[in-house]
Design a protein around this motif. Sequence first.
Motif, PDB file in Angstrom:
ATOM      1  N   LEU A  94     -39.571  61.725 -75.162  1.00 27.53           N
ATOM      2  CA  LEU A  94     -38.315  60.883 -75.565  1.00 27.53           C
ATOM      3  C   LEU A  94     -37.484  61.634 -76.343  1.00 27.53           C
ATOM      4  CD1 LEU A  94     -40.562  57.721 -76.498  1.00 27.53           C
ATOM      5  CD2 LEU A  94     -39.060  57.789 -74.603  1.00 27.53           C
ATOM      6  N   GLU A  95     -37.874  62.882 -77.037  1.00 23.82           N
ATOM      7  CA  GLU A  95     -37.129  63.402 -77.835  1.00 23.82           C
ATOM      8  C   GLU A  95     -36.245  64.109 -76.824  1.00 23.82           C
ATOM      9  OE1 GLU A  95     -36.555  63.696 -80.948  1.00 23.82           O
ATOM     10  OE2 GLU A  95     -38.707  62.993 -81.868  1.00 23.82           O
ATOM     11  N   ALA A  97     -35.227  63.185 -74.082  1.00 24.13           N
ATOM     12  CA  ALA A  97     -34.261  62.321 -73.282  1.00 24.13           C
ATOM     13  C   ALA A  97     -33.219  61.547 -74.429  1.00 24.13           C
ATOM     14  CB  ALA A  97     -35.150  60.949 -73.049  1.00 24.13           C
ATOM     15  N   ARG A  98     -33.797  61.658 -75.574  1.00 27.49           N
ATOM     16  CA  ARG A  98     -32.808  61.203 -76.687  1.00 27.49           C
ATOM     17  C   ARG A  98     -31.727  62.459 -76.680  1.00 27.49           C
ATOM     18  NH1 ARG A  98     -34.742  60.302 -82.797  1.00 27.49           N
ATOM     19  NH2 ARG A  98     -35.083  62.534 -82.535  1.00 27.49           N
ATOM     20  N   GLN A 101     -29.297  62.189 -73.932  1.00 26.70           N
ATOM     21  CA  GLN A 101     -28.600  61.162 -73.973  1.00 26.70           C
ATOM     22  C   GLN A 101     -27.445  61.299 -75.310  1.00 26.70           C
ATOM     23  OE1 GLN A 101     -31.471  58.256 -74.729  1.00 26.70           O
ATOM     24  NE2 GLN A 101     -32.104  58.054 -72.809  1.00 26.70           N
ATOM     25  N   LYS A 153     -29.506  52.904 -73.221  1.00 24.16           N
ATOM     26  CA  LYS A 153     -30.643  53.592 -73.023  1.00 24.16           C
ATOM     27  C   LYS A 153     -30.829  54.583 -74.330  1.00 24.16           C
ATOM     28  CE  LYS A 153     -30.371  54.325 -68.000  1.00 24.16           C
ATOM     29  NZ  LYS A 153     -30.114  55.260 -66.883  1.00 24.16           N
ATOM     30  N   TYR A 154     -30.073  55.030 -74.769  1.00 23.71           N
ATOM     31  CA  TYR A 154     -30.059  55.836 -75.980  1.00 23.71           C
ATOM     32  C   TYR A 154     -30.830  55.005 -77.378  1.00 23.71           C
ATOM     33  CZ  TYR A 154     -28.964  58.559 -80.122  1.00 23.71           C
ATOM     34  OH  TYR A 154     -28.996  59.394 -81.449  1.00 23.71           O
ATOM     35  N   ASP A 156     -32.587  52.389 -76.566  1.00 25.14           N
ATOM     36  CA  ASP A 156     -34.062  52.042 -76.290  1.00 25.14           C
ATOM     37  C   ASP A 156     -34.969  53.098 -76.387  1.00 25.14           C
ATOM     38  OD1 ASP A 156     -33.318  49.486 -75.368  1.00 25.14           O
ATOM     39  OD2 ASP A 156     -33.059  50.081 -73.225  1.00 25.14           O
ATOM     40  N   THR A 157     -34.353  54.446 -76.276  1.00 27.97           N
ATOM     41  CA  THR A 157     -35.214  55.500 -76.485  1.00 27.97           C
ATOM     42  C   THR A 157     -35.446  55.717 -78.175  1.00 27.97           C
ATOM     43  OG1 THR A 157     -33.902  56.849 -74.844  1.00 27.97           O
ATOM     44  CG2 THR A 157     -35.250  58.090 -76.381  1.00 27.97           C
ATOM     45  N   GLN A 160     -38.352  53.253 -78.520  1.00 26.25           N
ATOM     46  CA  GLN A 160     -39.622  53.682 -78.303  1.00 26.25           C
ATOM     47  C   GLN A 160     -40.198  54.768 -79.238  1.00 26.25           C
ATOM     48  OE1 GLN A 160     -39.817  54.200 -73.753  1.00 26.25           O
ATOM     49  NE2 GLN A 160     -37.851  53.433 -73.722  1.00 26.25           N
TER      50      GLN A 160
END
Length: 384
Positions: A94-95, A97-98, A101, A153-154, A156-157, A160
């Motif tokens: 997730l990090e 992905a963040r 993003q 999406k950002y 949401d990440t 999470q």
Amino acid sequence: MKKLFCLSLLSMMLAISPSALSADKDDMEKLQKDINDLQKELKKVQGARSNVQQELQKNETQMSELQKKVEKIQQEINAQNKQIENLNKERGDLEKARAKQQAQAAEQIRAAYQLGQQPQFKVFLNQESPERISRMMKYHSYFMAAHAEKVKKYLDTIAQLNELEPQIAQKTAELNIIKEEMGKQQASLQEAQAQRKQTLAKINTTISNKDKALQDMLEDRRQLQALLQKVARASTSLAAAPSYVPLPNAGEKFSSRRGRLPWPTQGRITHGFGSSQVEGQLQWNGVMIGANAGQQVQAVHYGRVVFADYFRGQGLLVIIDHGEGYLSLYAHNQNLFKKAGDAVKAGEAIASVGNTGGQNEAGLYFEIRYQGKAINPADWLARA
């Protein structure tokens, strides 16, 4: 003993098969009388010389139970560590992905700035042809939709990640509690080990001469022989009952497996069948296999457990009935995984290697009996 093995033996024999209850009444009464006689005889022997031995049994039984608790807690620790590892991996993903993003959002902001961040009506007024106006309006709409999706999406990440952090903290706190319990059990185990060491020192003091050692060993062997004879007779009597359910058939019979049985555990033979014991005054009825404490002990053939308990001189002992008059015996175990009456398959784990029964080194004592008589396991086990 913690449990008088004779009473355990009676219940065990009834557990060999439900059909045992339908055996002839006379046979069952005779079996009951034999067990009662053996019980009385053992009580006399134990009353005369069992104080220190009972202390040893208590120490070793306690150690076995503590070892089970330690192993169970270790499994819980492993499970918690795995969960924390998975959560940390998820957090890492997730990090990443963040970060990706964030970069995409920054790129879109730059693109929007270059476009002038113009509203739709301004884009409309700046165009010269209807076709161009329509095309630019679609581009602008796509761009804004993509930007909104990436922002979603950002967010949401981030949400999470915010949910993961307390989960990781909770699992870490639970792990610390489990580790604390592990420390307590290990301390208790060390204390029991120290008590066992003191008990063994007492035993060694009482048998400092060879005559005494021989006398004790002869008595232990006599008791084991009595147990094995009762087991063999009881198995024969119960198998003759009209409604007896035979052993679970999982392949070839024991008698056809000569020279092809798997080893009960990995290790090397430290004492062979028939080799000298107590300076030639006794011979080994089985083989002693040097092995690491805790490693698995497997059944060499399918059958049914007819004894699984502590037995003087043998420690935690398992005896399996394979039918046709064949028994296999596994002694000095650290822990027992089966109980009397359980059906087992060839290669199934039944115990773990230990040093119970007053042994100084870890190892497995293994015997094969045919009609109550010890036979050489080397003739039956597969060549290494």
